[in-house]
Design an enzyme around this catalytic site. Structure first.
Site, mmCIF file in Angstrom:
data_model
loop_
_atom_site.group_PDB
_atom_site.id
_atom_site.type_symbol
_atom_site.label_atom_id
_atom_site.label_comp_id
_atom_site.label_asym_id
_atom_site.label_seq_id
_atom_site.Cartn_x
_atom_site.Cartn_y
_atom_site.Cartn_z
ATOM 1 N N LYS A 1 13.781 13.671 -8.094
ATOM 2 C CA LYS A 1 13.295 13.389 -9.643
ATOM 3 C C LYS A 1 12.755 14.666 -10.168
ATOM 4 O O LYS A 1 13.113 15.202 -11.455
ATOM 5 C CB LYS A 1 12.718 12.343 -9.599
ATOM 6 N N GLU B 1 8.908 18.595 0.738
ATOM 7 C CA GLU B 1 9.827 18.225 1.853
ATOM 8 C C GLU B 1 11.370 18.398 1.337
ATOM 9 O O GLU B 1 12.104 18.992 2.265
ATOM 10 C CB GLU B 1 9.661 16.579 2.401
ATOM 11 N N GLY C 1 11.515 6.499 -9.283
ATOM 12 C CA GLY C 1 12.151 6.697 -8.225
ATOM 13 C C GLY C 1 12.653 5.615 -7.128
ATOM 14 O O GLY C 1 14.011 5.647 -6.756
ATOM 15 N N ARG C 2 11.708 4.638 -7.174
ATOM 16 C CA ARG C 2 11.886 3.608 -6.080
ATOM 17 C C ARG C 2 12.697 2.520 -6.970
ATOM 18 O O ARG C 2 13.120 1.483 -6.202
ATOM 19 C CB ARG C 2 10.716 3.046 -5.622
ATOM 20 N N GLU D 1 4.223 0.856 -3.004
ATOM 21 C CA GLU D 1 3.948 2.040 -3.805
ATOM 22 C C GLU D 1 3.806 1.441 -5.405
ATOM 23 O O GLU D 1 2.902 1.981 -6.215
ATOM 24 C CB GLU D 1 5.036 3.028 -3.871
ATOM 25 N N HIS E 1 11.450 -9.922 20.460
ATOM 26 C CA HIS E 1 11.262 -9.443 21.858
ATOM 27 C C HIS E 1 10.114 -8.553 21.833
ATOM 28 O O HIS E 1 10.016 -7.828 22.923
ATOM 29 C CB HIS E 1 12.544 -9.132 22.644
ATOM 30 N N LYS F 1 -1.084 15.401 -1.297
ATOM 31 C CA LYS F 1 -0.082 16.291 -1.466
ATOM 32 C C LYS F 1 -1.068 17.471 -1.974
ATOM 33 O O LYS F 1 -0.492 18.694 -1.536
ATOM 34 C CB LYS F 1 0.741 16.072 -2.811
HETATM 35 O O1 F6P Z 1 5.212 11.015 -3.398
HETATM 36 C C1 F6P Z 1 5.782 9.589 -3.966
HETATM 37 C C2 F6P Z 1 7.018 9.920 -4.655
HETATM 38 O O2 F6P Z 1 6.800 10.605 -5.800
HETATM 39 C C3 F6P Z 1 7.970 8.813 -4.771
HETATM 40 O O3 F6P Z 1 7.516 8.180 -5.788
HETATM 41 C C4 F6P Z 1 9.315 9.222 -4.952
HETATM 42 O O4 F6P Z 1 10.344 8.489 -4.867
HETATM 43 C C5 F6P Z 1 9.410 10.456 -3.853
HETATM 44 O O5 F6P Z 1 7.992 10.896 -3.739
HETATM 45 C C6 F6P Z 1 10.314 11.414 -4.142
HETATM 46 O O6 F6P Z 1 9.988 12.272 -5.449
HETATM 47 P P1 F6P Z 1 11.204 13.077 -5.994
HETATM 48 O O7 F6P Z 1 12.382 12.394 -6.342
HETATM 49 O O8 F6P Z 1 10.578 13.678 -7.347
HETATM 50 O O9 F6P Z 1 11.605 14.088 -4.862
#
Ligand code: F6P
Length: 545
Positions: free
Chosen positions: A203, A209, A265-266, A351, A382, A508
């Site tokens: 987003k 990452e 995002g979620r 979250e 188990h 972060k």
């Molecule tokens: O660090 C949490 C977060 O902001 C989530 O809310 C989000 O889904 C994820 O990182 C990924 O963010 P982006 O879609 O901006 O890469």
């Protein structure tokens, strides 16, 4: 560690029910009627929860007094209910096309959403017909890699796996999420770069990452074309609300699909974030997923609290968390295909609801998000079910089952379902000391009693059961929407903003400070606390070893 308090209106019910065992509650034959509800493909069974009609009435009166319908309508209408970010919360608009009610969402949003769905459809058709080159993509695509993290990964990952029986032939899906280079390394070993389509989903398009993994795969594809970056560019699509940044990173604007500020995002599976899913299952099934979610949206908008699945689910959670004091909830799907549901819910719920101040910035007075954890049954039985049956802490469970499987191995499935039902029964009913004693036939009285103590089960451990008629795009969409609205309701009941996530920012920022120290760009570590400094030094000392 303060908030734990049971809201005063519940105290009397908590006290009364503390004297009644679930086994006794389950003797009431009318219980099923009152606590079992069906909407479309979903059967929600709350009959093994440790509450009765009186406690539920009290919870219902509480939610009714909270004006939840107005809060709900404000979300559907696109009011800026995410107050700390001044944003609307319109994931429901993403699937409004499947709704039978008039949409309350702003028209421009709905138009943009429909245009994006049509773009996705054109892309899928082009790939299907072998005409992907006309859209600036490679002619042959056999593998799609979704690069993203959190909401840009968990939803599509869950759905792609859950809907494996619906996958189109000749197209494999992969998910690259963690910054741990091992995953990228494995993928590059397996895939043919010239037949791979990479979808970079972010987003913000600033997530460390995701961009790092994007760079790794881009270098890999560029190498395959012997340095021809233009040819490599054809292998990338971006999904982002930050088009400018995606373009700067190297994806032509014609291959950037939008995300919007009004979708968190979620909650974004239903948007172009679900592109890897749409490519895996085809557009018809993707629209069926949206329609399944829209069915729950319509239900949420119209059903009274007594029959409203998301409201009931939120009230049960509220009861367990704030009435009975449960600190966690185990989610155990009896379906391998739903193996990613728990991690999806961890983000959706924790979250959203892991907040300690109200929307007005005041400390909350009750405990908020429980810890969500779990994994698929029967494997879970188990591993950690021992603690759930006989441990000192009561952990409410959520069992999810599928009545009709996608395979024909009937005896496997019957064994799976019988285990699911058995666990719910055992947790609720338990086994008394006397029952256990009667089973121990050998040894003297003292030895028999010692053994019986160890072989008895307290029971009285609550669980919810969700049964899907079958696992289809419709039922999966409905299931996820059910959880989304439960989260909305809990945010409302706790008076917290369920749509921001400031709590992930601090780590972060610190990671950005540590990185140059780790790779030796800065030598002066005095700004770090002593523990962090010692860890950095320990890593530096050993890394060449
Ligand atoms: O660090 C949490 C977060 O902001 C989530 O809310 C989000 O889904 C994820 O990182 C990924 O963010 P982006 O879609 O901006 O890469």
């Amino acid at each position: 560690m303060s908030p734990q308090r049971s809201p005063s209106f519940l105290a009397e019910h908590v006290e009364r029910l503390s004297r009644i065992h679930l086994r006794d509650l389950l003797r009431d034959t009318g219980r099923g009627e009152q606590l079992r509800h069906r909407v479309g493909p979903i059967l929600l069974d709350l009959s093994r929860q440790k509450l009765d009609a009186r406690a539920l009435e009290a919870l219902g009166a509480h939610v009714e007094a909270s004006d939840w319908q107005a809060a709900r309508d404000a979300m559907f209408a696109g009011e800026p209910i995410n107050t700390s970010e001044h944003r609307a919360v319109l994931h429901t608009a993403l699937r409004a096309g499947g709704s039978h009610l008039p949409s309350m969402a702003p028209r421009e949003a709905r138009q943009e959403i429909e245009q994006t769905l049509q773009r996705i459809e054109r892309l899928i058709q082009a790939i299907e017909r072998g005409e992907a080159a006309s859209m600036g993509l490679p002619t042959t695509i056999t593998d799609v890699v979704n690069i993203g993290i959190g909401g840009s990964d968990l939803g599509p990952r869950l759905a792609v796996r859950a809907l494996a029986p619906f996958h189109v032939p000749h197209m494999r899906s992969h998910f690259l999420t963690n910054v741990d280079g091992q995953a990228a390394h494995e993928l590059m070993r397996q895939l043919d770069p010239k037949r791979t389509l990479v979808i970079v989903v972010s987003k913000t398009f600033t997530t460390q990452e995701t961009l790092l993994n994007g760079n790794v795969l881009r270098d890999w594809i560029v190498r395959a074309y012997e340095g021809d970056t233009g040819a490599a560019t054809r292998h990338f699509i971006a999904v982002s609300a930050n088009t400018a940044e995606a373009e700067r990173w190297g994806v032509p604007v014609s291959n950037v699909y939008p995300m919007w500020d009004f979708v968190g995002g979620r909650f974004s599976l239903w948007s172009a974030v679900g592109l890897s899913l749409a490519l895996a299952i085809g557009m018809e099934h993707f629209r069926a997923l949206l329609a399944g979610a829209a069915r729950i949206d319509d239900h949420f908008r119209t059903a009274p609290w007594q029959e409203n699945l998301p409201v009931l689910l939120s009230l049960v959670e509220y009861w367990n968390r704030n009435g009975l004091g449960a600190t966690s909830r185990a989610v155990v799907p009896y379906a391998d295909l739903l193996g990613d549901l728990t991690s999806y819910l961890q983000q959706l719920e924790m979250e959203s609801l892991g907040k300690q101040v109200t929307s007005q910035g005041q400390p909350v007075t009750q405990s908020t998000s429980a810890v969500v954890w779990g994994s698929v049954g029967t494997n879970a039985q188990h591993a950690y079910f021992q603690a759930l049956h006989q441990g000192t802490d009561v952990v409410p469970l959520e069992f999810i089952g599928v009545v009709r499987p996608a395979h024909t191995l009937r005896s496997n499935h019957d064994a799976l379902l019988s285990n699911l039902l058995a666990q719910a029964a055992a947790l609720a009913l338990g086994k008394t000391f006397d029952e256990a004693l009667a089973e121990v036939k050998s040894g003297d009285e003292a030895a028999r009693r010692v053994l019986a103590a160890q072989r008895s089960f307290p029971g009285d451990r609550p669980s919810t059961m969700i049964l899907l008629d079958s696992l289809t795009p419709e039922s999966l969409g409905a299931l996820i929407a059910l959880y989304e609205h439960k989260v909305f309701m809990l945010g409302h009941l706790w008076d917290i903003n369920a749509f921001d996530q400031w709590g992930v920012e601090l780590g972060k920022v610190i990671a950005r400070q540590i990185l140059p120290a780790l790779d030796g760009q800065i030598d002066d570590l005095t700004d770090f606390d002593s523990a962090t400094r010692a860890s950095i030094e320990a890593i530096q000392e050993r890394r060449e070893g």
